[in-house]
Scaffold this motif. Sequence first.
Motif, PDB file in Angstrom:
ATOM      1  N   UNK A 153      61.017   8.092  23.497  1.00 20.04           N
ATOM      2  CA  UNK A 153      61.241   7.585  22.136  1.00 20.04           C
ATOM      3  C   UNK A 153      60.096   8.002  21.222  1.00 20.04           C
ATOM      4  N   UNK A 184      59.117   7.445  17.995  1.00 18.81           N
ATOM      5  CA  UNK A 184      58.321   6.552  17.162  1.00 18.81           C
ATOM      6  C   UNK A 184      57.300   5.800  18.018  1.00 18.81           C
ATOM      7  N   UNK A 185      57.784   5.306  19.143  1.00 18.69           N
ATOM      8  CA  UNK A 185      56.917   4.549  20.047  1.00 18.69           C
ATOM      9  C   UNK A 185      55.750   5.421  20.500  1.00 18.69           C
ATOM     10  N   UNK A 186      56.095   6.626  20.868  1.00 19.39           N
ATOM     11  CA  UNK A 186      55.082   7.517  21.405  1.00 19.39           C
ATOM     12  C   UNK A 186      54.069   7.925  20.349  1.00 19.39           C
ATOM     13  N   UNK A 223      53.290   6.315  17.661  1.00 18.52           N
ATOM     14  CA  UNK A 223      52.448   5.159  17.328  1.00 18.52           C
ATOM     15  C   UNK A 223      51.356   4.983  18.371  1.00 18.52           C
ATOM     16  N   UNK A 224      51.744   5.136  19.638  1.00 18.12           N
ATOM     17  CA  UNK A 224      50.780   4.932  20.701  1.00 18.12           C
ATOM     18  C   UNK A 224      49.662   5.981  20.636  1.00 18.12           C
TER      19      UNK A 224
END
Lengths: 552, 286, 322
Positions: free
Chosen positions: B132, B134-136, B138-139
Motif C-alpha cells: 500500500x 500511502x502507508x509505505x 508515510x512510514x
Amino acid sequence: MTPAPATPVLSIRGLTVRAERDGQPGQTLVDDVSFDLAPGQVIGLIGESGAGKSTIGLAALGYSRPGCVITAGSVLYKGGDIVHMTERERQLLRGADIAYVAQSAGASFNPAHRLLQQVCEIPIARGLAAPAKARENAIGLFQSLDLPEPQRFGGYFPHQVSGGQLQRAMAAMAMAASPAIVVFDEPTTALDVTTQVEVLAAFRRLIQSHGTAAIYIAHDLAVVAQLADRIMVLRHGKMVEYGDTRDILERPRQPYTQKLVRERTRKFAAAPGAERDERLLTLRNVSASYKSFRNVVHDIDLDVDRSDTFAIVGESGSGKSTLARVIVGMLPRQSGMLELAGETLPASFKERTREQLRRIQLIYQMPDIALNPHQTVYETIARPIQFYFNPPKDEVRAQAEELLRQIELPLEFMTRKTSMLSGGQKQRLCIARALAAKPDVMICDEATSALDPLVAEEILELLRRLQTTHRMGLVFISHDLGVVRRFCNKVIVMKRGAIVDGGAIEKVFAPPLHEYTALLMSSVPQMRPGWLDETLRARSQKQTDAIAQSAA
Amino acid sequence: MSLAVDRAAEHHDTLAQRVRRVPLPALIGLAVIAINIVVAIGAPLIAPFGQSEIAGPPYNPPDGAFLLGTDAIGRDMLSRIIYGARNTIGIALMTTLLSFFLGAGAGFVAATAGGWVDQILSRAVDVMISIPKLIFALMILSILGASIPTMIITIAVLDSTRIFRLSRSLAINVNVLDFVEVARLRGENTFWIVRKEILPNVTAPLLAEFGLRFTFVFLFISSLGFLGLGIQPPAADWGSMVKDNSTLITFGSLIALAPALAIAILALAVNFVVDWAANLTSGLKD
Amino acid sequence: MNWGGRTLINVLAPRIVLAVLTLFIISLVIFFSVELLPGDTAEAMLGHDATVEALATLRRELQLDSPAYVRYWRWIIDLLHGDLGKSLSSGRAVSDLLAQRLPNTFFLAGFAALISVPLSFVLGVITALYRERAVDRGVNFVALAASSLPDFFVAYALILIFSVHLGWVPPISIISPESSLAERLYLTGLPALTLTFATSAYMLRMTRASILSLLSSPYIEMARLKGVSSGRVIVGHALPNALGPIANVTALTLAYLVVSVVVVETVFAYPGLGQLFVDSVSKRDIPVVQVVAMVFASTYIVLNLVADMVALAANPRLMHPR
C-alpha cells in the motif's frame, strides 16, 4: 436446380449500405443490390474482402455493424420490410425466422455458457418449445451433424471442443428454432480443408432435410458452388453477375467472373533451371520442439536447389511453419544438420553472421503485422540495404526506387506510411524488403493465404518473375494443394511434424497417391457443382471397402 | 481498410477543424493546464507577496489588498496558492518523470530481454505493487524525514511499478508482431529494435498513462502535505495549506477550501484531457 | 489464453506463495528501514533533546546491543505470538491500541463498502446499457470529477454542507466503545460518504468498461443476431463474462478503501487505525508505526489475493478444463 417459384421468402430490393463516421456519410459498402430468395433455395454471395457480401448477409437480418447504416432499399420478409421495423420486431424475427451462422465459431460462442444452453436459448426464451423438447431437438441436430456423443456434446463449454465441431454446433444453434432462412457467413473459412469437406456436407444435409432457404457467403467460388443454386458475384459493393451456379461456372459473362472461375486453373511457367544448378539448402534429420512440446518437427530431410520452387504442404498443426522457423533460426533445432550452400548454419539466428542472415529471407502470412505501421515505405526498404551493404545515401535511394519498380508500386508511395497500403500492396512491400537483402533463399510462409484470390494470383506471378530475375530458391509453405501444384516443382507433405510424402510435383500428385496426399487432394474444392458429392461418395466407398477388407 | 481512408482524410483537415473536433471538457482541461503552467512558471511575477512573507494581520478577511484574505500567521492566501502551483506541480512533474524513466525503462528491458531478466523484474514488481503506497510512503518519510528528494524518490519508485507493467505489456504485444521478428532476423540489436520498432508503436498509450500517473502523484503529494509529511513549511503547498486552514472550514469559510479547489480543478483538467486522448487512441486501434 | 491442463490449485498456489513472500519482504523493509536512520537509532527516534535515561531505556527496550537480524527475528516471532510491543509515546501495549482502533476502521470501511459496491455495480451496468445517452454521460462526468477530487476536499465539502450549513451531523466523528450501533452509523455517515465518493467512481468506470469491451466481442454480436433481447444480451451474455473482472476490481477497491481511511479518519478525527498511524508517524512512535504498517499491508495483500482468486475462479477455461 429448381426453377424459382412465384413467391419468394425473402426479397431484397435496391439495398444500399454506407459507412458512417461521426454522423458523416462515408464509403458506400453495398450499392443497390437486389435479389429474391425462394423457399428452400440457396443463394451464394461471392467476392473478395470489401465486396460487401457480409454486409448484405447481415442486412438480411436487419442488422448493420456499428458504423454502417442502411441508407436505401428494402428487405421484405413475409410482406414486412425488415429495414423499417422497430428493433423489437426485428429481434423477434431473428433466430426464429432468420438465423445466422458466423465465420468464427470459436469467438461467436459465449465462453461462459455450455453449448446446449446456447443452442436452446432462443426456442426456450421465445416459448417455441418446452425446455425438455428444445433439448431433445438440439440433441437430434447434433446427431444429424455427426457430432460425437450427441447426448453429452451439449454439456461441453465452447473451449472444450474442436473448431470443426464448434462450427457445426453453430449450425445447430441456427437451426434450433427451425427458421425459414439461414445466413451462412464464411462458415468454413477458418477450417482446415479436410475438415471443411465434412462441415460442408453436414450443412448441406441439414438445409436440404429441413427445406431451409439459405444465403451462403464465401470468398471461395468453388465452395459456394457446392451448396448454392444461384450465385451472385459482388465487387466493391456492386453486383457484377448473377445467375444459376452452372451458368456462372461454365459460361461466365463478365470479365471479373471469368477471372474468378479461371483463377484455379492457371498454370505458372516453371522457373528456369539454372545451367549449372546449385544446392542451396540441405536439411538432414532435423528435429526441434517448443518448450510446450507441441508443434514439434522431427527427422526432416530436404534439399532445395537454386532453381527450385520447393513446396511444404500440410494442415494446420502439421509443423510446416515451425519448419520455416527452424530454418531461419528463430526456433533453434535440437538435432540434425542444416547447411546453406555447403556451409553449416548455427542453430539459433543469434549465432549466425550478418551474411548468413542476409542470405535467407522470410515472407510472412499477415502483411499487416509484418510491417511497422509507423514507418514509411522508404524506411522499410532502405533499412536492409543500409544494414547489409551500407552504400552511399543516393545509392540507397536508387536501389529502393529500383525495388519499388520491380514490385510494381508507384514511386510516390515512398513517403507513405505502410499502414496506408492495401493488403496486396503490403505483401509486395514485404517482398521488396526481403529482396533488398539480395537473398539466396526466400521462404514464403503462407504468403498468399490471407489475400483475396485474384490478389494472391498477382503475388504469385510477381514471385515467379522475381525468382527468375534474381535467381533465388523459393520455399513455398502452403495448405493449398491447388496452388502448390500449379506453382511449385518439388514438394514435401507434412503431417504431425513429420514428412509423409515428397518428391517432384508430377510424381507426388500422380497415381498411385500416398493415402494422406490423396485425402488432402480430394479435399481441395473444385470449380464444379458435383465435386462435393463425388468426394463424399469416394470417401464412403473407401470406408466400405476398408470395412469389407477388415471383415474378410 | 476503411481506416487507411479515414487517416488519409485527416491529413487534409485544417487546424481549426481539428480543434473543433476536440470535445468541450478536453478543451477546458487544456486551457486549465495551460493557465497552471503559466502561473507555476511566472509565480514570482504574478504573486503580490512572497510565499512565506507575513503580509498582514492573521485571518484577515478578503479585501482589496488580500484578494483571498490571510492565513493564521498573516500570509497572503492568493500568493501562497500561486507559489503552491509552482511547488506542488513542479514536484509532481519531476516525480512522474522519474517514475516513467524507471518504470518504462525496466518494462522495455523486461519485454525485449525475456527469460530470467523478465522473471526477476516482474516478480520484484509483483511484490512492490502489492505494497500500500500511502502507508509505505508515510512510514519511509517519517523515518527518513520529509525532505523533497526523499519524497520524489520514494513516490517515483513506488509508482513506477504500474508504468513497468503497462510498458512491459505494451512492448510485449508489439514484440510478438512479425515486423519485430523481421528486424531481429535481420540482425538488428535490442536497442535499435526498442527505439525504431517498439517505441513508435506504444507512445500514444504511454502518453495517456503519463497524464493518469501525474494526477495520481499530484493527488498523492497533496495528501502527504495534508497529513503533514509532504512539502515542508514555509514553502507553500496546496495540500498542507488545506490542513493549516482546516479550522476555518468548521466556521464556514469557503476561502479555506481554495487550495483544495485548486488541486481538484487541475486534477480534473488532466483527467478530462486523458479521457479524450484515451478515447482517441482506442478509436485508432480498431 | 491457454491454460492447458492446469487446475485451479495449480494456478492459485503460486499466487498464495507470492503473497506470503510479499508479506515477508514488506516486514523486512518495515523493520530494516529504521536501520537507515543516521547515527544512533535511539537518539534519532527520540530527538536531540531526549534525556540520557530515556535514551538508555529505549536502547534497552529495542535491544540495540544485539545484531539487527536477531532483533528482526525476535520482532517477527513476537508479532506472530501476538506480542506487538509497546508505544514509545504512551507506553501502552500496541495490541491494546489495535484492539480499540482496528474494529473502528473495519466498521467504517465496511460501512462505505456496503454503500459503494452495490451503488457502483448498478450504476456501471446502467451506464453500459444506456451508453452514449444522457444518463451515461452525466454519471460518467460525475465519476470522472469524483475520481479527480482529493479525499480531503470531498470530506471538507461534505462538512461544509451537512455540518456547518445544515447542521445535521457533527463535523467530527468521535465514537467511543460505548456507542450504540445507531450512534455509530449516525456519526460515521459523513466519513463513509466520503469514502464512497472516492471509491465508487473507479469501480463504476471499470464495471462499465469491462461490460462495454465485452459488448464489442463477436459472441455478443452473435447473441443479437440470434434474436436475444437487448436486456438479456447484457444480463445473460455480457455480465457472466464480466463478473470476473468486476469482482476483481471490487476487491482491489476494497483494498484501496482500507488504505484511504488514513486521510478520512484524520479529517473527521475518527478513532481508527489510520488516525493512530498518522499520529504515530508525526510523533515518530516507531514501534506503533511498524505494527500498524504491517496490519495495513497484510489487509491490503489479502484483499489483492482475493481479487486474483475471484478473477481466476470466474474463468470457465479454468473451472472446466478440457
